[in-house]
Motif scaffolding. Structure first.
Motif, short mmCIF file in Angstrom:
data_model
loop_
_atom_site.label_atom_id
_atom_site.label_comp_id
_atom_site.label_asym_id
_atom_site.label_seq_id
_atom_site.Cartn_x
_atom_site.Cartn_y
_atom_site.Cartn_z
N GLU A 298 0.84 -1.19 0.00
CA GLU A 298 0.00 0.00 0.00
C GLU A 298 0.88 1.25 0.00
N LEU A 299 0.49 2.25 -0.81
CA LEU A 299 1.20 3.53 -0.81
C LEU A 299 0.59 4.41 0.28
N LEU A 307 5.61 6.12 1.42
CA LEU A 307 6.10 4.79 1.74
C LEU A 307 5.29 3.72 1.05
N VAL A 308 5.92 2.60 0.82
CA VAL A 308 5.23 1.38 0.39
C VAL A 308 5.18 0.47 1.60
N PHE A 327 7.61 -1.25 6.16
CA PHE A 327 7.56 -0.23 5.11
C PHE A 327 8.97 0.17 4.69
N ARG A 328 9.03 0.77 3.50
CA ARG A 328 10.25 1.39 3.01
C ARG A 328 9.87 2.57 2.12
N ARG A 329 10.82 3.45 1.91
CA ARG A 329 10.53 4.61 1.08
C ARG A 329 10.16 4.19 -0.34
#
Length: 548
Positions: A298-299, A307-308, A327-329
């Motif tokens: 999810e964005l 983040l994703v 999450f990560r950028r």
């Protein structure tokens, strides 16, 4: 030295006994000590109470007997037989173990053992009665043994001390009374001890089940392993309870979200103190509706970072206790995605061009072989001119090299499939993109065009033409892709942008339009879907061309 011995004993016990047995023994020991203390306290209290009662009874009886007029008269007359008869009568109605009468010199005048009459009274506790005329109690050893004795002076009508009365309760009798009162307590304490042992064992079994049948050493190892794994993961990870309290967090999450505090500082605090907005971490969708389902890729936007994120429930079938969010950028994923997309695009373009020019070269080679040199030259010039016109149009109309390369490749792909990709005369892209990156726009265009190609190929009555409008002439970036393919089935029209929903039956589809929707929504844009005439679909996208 003692510390070393204690540590060695503790280590030995921990190695030999299981946690359940150690806790059970500890609880039983503590309860046993408490019961022993209660029993001792009760025994001491009962002992003092009985002693006080017997002392009081002995003194009261001694005083009453000392005022007996018949006994006083017999003592004055020194009538030993009458004195003994009177004492025997009193002894019969008293619960005392003995009644002894002595004259003013402490010589026995009456005694339970008649052989001891005429001898001095023993114990040395007659002075206060014979000298001062007092009444009192004492604990002394007499001829019959240790006893609590009530003493009272015998005073005649001339107020002269003529003797002493000693009423006694032997300690053996008092011990019998103590035992009589203590037995119920001992039985109750024993029953409590048995129940406590059973309760301690059941309690330790419950604790062991709560610990997943693990020993403390295994739990400690599991926690250390959990901490090491948590910190070694490249993605940021935050575990949150249903009340929004942070249960666990790794350093990568703090770095990604720009939180300056160490992980321990965040534990037990609300996620809303450090993350804004925190709806995704609290189990809500972008509209604020409660959604506890697992989410993937999810964005989201938190603390100014896009983040994703993935979200997984914590708990079992019976109870939901929170979520784990990783999450990560988006930039990290975009970099890798861009590289992969460019490689795939180059590969696809080379494959299409290779296929297309193989056919052209075969035609030119055949013309040369049959001696049609003029026709061969004309074919070469025509192909070169058409290709160069397309390249010049695309590069002059679209300033972004990424978008120009994408559209050139899609145009060639359409020709290979037997389709015609037409560019609307109003197409233009002269401004620098503000609302999103070129890679994100390329992802939107690529997915829409691929869907249009597939829908057009499925329709037998289609004219095989797809039309594209891409312009930034106004303050909005406008994208319109029209085809006359099969259209959108009614069964999926309401859930077209949901992940995994697709009109294609093959697995692995249902991602393209979901990604388009997420990217457009992220840029505050709008998607409209219309039916084309006589058949087909028109996707229209309007995105404010301003920085988000």
């Amino acid at each position: 030295m003692l510390k070393t011995i204690f540590q060695a004993a503790h280590t030995h016990i921990c190695q030999k006994l299981s946690f359940q047995l150690r806790v059970a023994l500890l609880l039983i020991s503590v309860i046993s000590i408490q019961l022993i203390l209660v029993t001792v306290f009760f025994h001491l209290t009962l002992s003092k109470s009985l002693e006080h009662q017997f002392r009081t009874k002995a003194v009261i009886q001694a005083r009453e007997i000392a005022h007996n007029k018949v006994l006083i008269h017999n003592i004055e007359q020194h009538n030993i037989e009458a004195i003994q008869n009177t004492v025997h009568e009193l002894q019969a109605i008293s619960d005392a173990d003995f009644i002894v009468v002595g004259n003013k010199k402490g010589i026995r005048l009456a005694h339970p053992d008649s052989d001891k009459v005429g001898f001095p009274m023993q114990g040395g506790d007659n002075v206060r009665a014979l000298k001062y005329g007092e009444y009192y109690s004492s604990l002394r050893k007499g001829s019959l043994g240790f006893a609590i004795r009530g003493k009272s002076a015998i005073i005649n009508q001339h107020n002269e001390i003529i003797g002493v009365i000693s009423v006694g309760y032997l300690m053996n009798s008092i011990s019998d009374w103590m035992a009589l009162y203590s037995y119920p307590l001992f039985y109750a304490v024993f029953a409590l001890l048995i129940l406590s042992m059973l309760g301690a064992w059941l309690f330790t079994k419950h604790i062991k089940r709560q610990m997943f049948e693990m020993e403390p050493e295994e739990i400690a190892l599991s926690l250390r392993l959990h901490s090491s794994i948590l910190q070694s993961v490249y993605e940021g990870i935050i575990a949150v309870s249903t009340q929004g309290e942070i249960l666990s967090v790794n350093n990568r999450a703090l770095k990604t979200l720009g939180i300056a505090h160490p992980p321990k500082y965040l534990l037990g605090r609300s996620i809303t103190e450090f993350v804004t907005p925190a709806s995704f971490f609290m189990g809500s969708d972008p509209h604020g509706q409660v959604d506890i389902s697992d989410q993937q890729d999810e964005l989201i936007t938190c603390n100014g970072e896009t983040l994703v994120a993935n979200r997984v429930n914590i708990g079992d079938l019976e109870k939901h206790v929170g979520w784990v969010v990783s999450f990560r950028r988006r930039d990290d994923i975009n970099t890798l995605t861009s590289q992969i997309s460019q490689i795939r695009q180059h590969t696809e373009n080379l494959r299409v061009l290779s296929h297309e020019y193989t056919n052209r070269l075969s035609t030119i080679g055949g013309l040369v072989q049959i001696g049609a040199y003029d026709e061969a030259i004309q074919a070469i010039q025509k192909e070169t001119q058409n290709q160069q016109q397309l390249i010049d149009y695309i590069t002059q109309t679209f300033c972004s090299r990424i978008i120009a390369g994408l559209l050139l490749g899609k145009y060639s792909r359409a020709k290979e499939l037997g389709l015609q990709l037409d560019f609307d005369p109003l197409c233009q892209m002269k401004k620098e993109l503000q609302c999103m990156s070129s890679d994100e726009l390329a992802a939107i265009l690529g997915n829409l065009l691929d869907n249009a190609f597939e829908a057009t190929l499925k329709s037998d009555s289609s004219n095989k033409t797809i039309t594209l409008l891409l312009t930034d002439a106004s303050d909005e970036l406008v994208i319109e892709v029209a085809d006359n393919g099969t259209g959108i089935p009614e069964t999926i029209s309401d859930s077209l942008f949901t992940k995994g929903v697709s009109s294609k039956e093959q697995p692995g589809h249902g991602i393209g339009l979901y990604l388009v929707h997420r990217l457009v929504t992220q840029a505050n844009g709008t998607i409209l879907i219309d039916h084309a005439e006589p058949k087909g679909t028109i996707f229209s996208i309007f995105i404010p061309n301003v920085s988000t």
